[in-house]
Write a protein that holds these residues in place. Sequence first.
Motif, short mmCIF file in Angstrom:
data_model
loop_
_atom_site.label_atom_id
_atom_site.label_comp_id
_atom_site.label_asym_id
_atom_site.label_seq_id
_atom_site.Cartn_x
_atom_site.Cartn_y
_atom_site.Cartn_z
N PRO A 1 4.68 -3.77 2.94
CA PRO A 1 6.06 -3.30 3.05
C PRO A 1 6.39 -2.52 4.33
O PRO A 1 7.44 -2.69 4.90
N GLU A 2 5.48 -1.65 4.78
CA GLU A 2 5.78 -0.81 5.94
C GLU A 2 5.23 -1.41 7.23
O GLU A 2 4.90 -0.70 8.18
N ARG B 1 6.59 -2.96 9.66
CA ARG B 1 7.36 -2.74 10.90
C ARG B 1 7.56 -1.26 11.21
O ARG B 1 8.14 -0.91 12.22
N HIS B 2 7.11 -0.40 10.32
CA HIS B 2 7.34 1.03 10.52
C HIS B 2 6.52 1.54 11.71
O HIS B 2 5.43 1.05 11.99
N LYS C 1 2.32 7.10 5.64
CA LYS C 1 3.21 6.15 4.96
C LYS C 1 2.72 4.72 5.16
O LYS C 1 2.69 3.92 4.23
#
Lengths: 242, 351
Positions: B212-213, B215-216, B240
């Motif tokens: 989910p993260e 591209r963070h 995160k």
Amino acid sequence: MADAALIATGYQVFDAHRKEELGYGIYKGVITSLDMEQMIKHGKILNANGDEPKRITFLQCVGSRDEKSGNHYCSKICCVTAVKQAIEVRKQLPKCEASVFYMDLRMWGQGFEEMYRTAQEKYGVSFVRGRISEAAGTFDGRVQLKSEDTLMGLPLKMTTDLLVLMVGMEASCGTKVLGKSCDISGDYGFIRTVNPHLYDNETGRPGLFAAGTCKRPMSVSDSINDARSAANAIKDYLETLG
Amino acid sequence: MANRYWNEYQKNIADDHYYYERSCIRQTFFPGSETAFLKMMQDELGKDIFDDFRLHTCTGIGYHTDVVPLETTMTVVARIFSLMKERGYENLVPSCITSFGVFTEMCHMWQEHPELLEQTRENLYKACKREFDMPKNIAHPSDLIFKYRFELAEKMKYRLVNRFTGKPLNVVEHIGCHYAKLFPDKGVGKAEFPYVLAGMIEAWGGHVVDYPERRHCCGFGFRQYLVQENRGYSVSNTKKKLESMEPYEPDFIVSNCPGCSMFLDRWQYTIAEMEHKTYDREGYGIPVLTYEEMAGLLLGYDPWELGLQIHQVQSERLLDKIGIPYDPKQKYNSASGKILRAPEKPENLLV
């Protein structure tokens, strides 16, 4: 050889694959408003794992009012459709949360503003003003969303079972081909008429008329009225031929 | 990957004759990576790439932390371009992702605002009597390795496959923000589904983890780290990402940015010290490699010459999975063979 012809080649829905950041075709939990309509019709609203969803999120303006996809126009029907589908979700799955992410809600048509109020007051649908910037699949087959609540001025991250993309209307392939071959292609590939206010069925080509969503996004009732108007325009034209 | 549309966009990457610009920080963080890249380009692929000892900073870190004014950055960048011109090259390959972003941004500004270009020409001439041309092509080294990934694959001794299970290794790829987020059309696959590292992983037998993260930001963020009071932002962003990728049990992380590789690695130690938390099952952490280290290992280069011992999270378990031999006795020897002192072991992160 016909004396008159009516172009009614209609529209096609925006291909949501073009908005890759929203994950359509990549994550099973991301569907379009067309997919949701089928689920509602068959009374089987299921998430990617085949289970009853606990949260469904609708996103407005996918392929409409969107510089990135090149469609600057409003598709007119998506706001009302999302509110209707959110109500249907709550009716069929009372335990399922429904929320709608929007830029602004354009509830055109009689009774639709009231429907928007009913969705909130009677069915508990929540409306969030903000665009979803990114959707990503989670380990358990859900969809993680990132957005900003622009009324609160705060970034927002949430996980949903289904993300429903309210896909806009585009000129159909037939509309684009006919428009080009008859030299009556207008903005965004829709058919160009002589005057959208006064002569909206006339194309400027003798005997060639247009009606419905080949000209621009329209609702069903708009399309029916436009078809009647086109029939009258053709009748008037044929009478001039004697 | 199920995505389709990135295929319609292919970045223009020059075929040969590159002018290499080394990074200020990468030679410290990943001491073997740049040498390994040059070896791959020259020896494995037979390309002409010039490594100019006269080069200097692009001012990237100072520029992004607002301690170097724009006019200075433009003039310093112009000097680098003038050195390239003097050597007769037109295709620039900056090792650092921030340099890649700075060069791309300056060229973009000069194209959009020709008066800035003229001012920079004047400033450079006044400062050091030099003249410059903008590069015809700016490509990051990861672009070049991506471009020639299949040619390199033919020369590789190992694949990204777990030799014990026969399954592809789970690889997390992380793109530097300055690679595709500043100018998406300058990155392979653009910003949403960058493919530069994913393409290497897939071509070399691995499986790309889509978490989910993904591209963070890694959390480095220049000011987030450089201003001491802001470091909480930095480590919390890394945390995160690590929490998000943990359920997928990645075998390692690969990145094309010095800051990302550094902080995804080093913050694992910090988080282990702060919270007694590691992101693998056994407590060793997730190894973080540069793309040159990944390619170099598969080509059979010595892990210690690549500089893997400099990383915080140690890589022996990954080497064992792939089947890459290494000599534990050589791990902390200098290039001349001198035995160096081994670093102290952390309390909570196993090494």
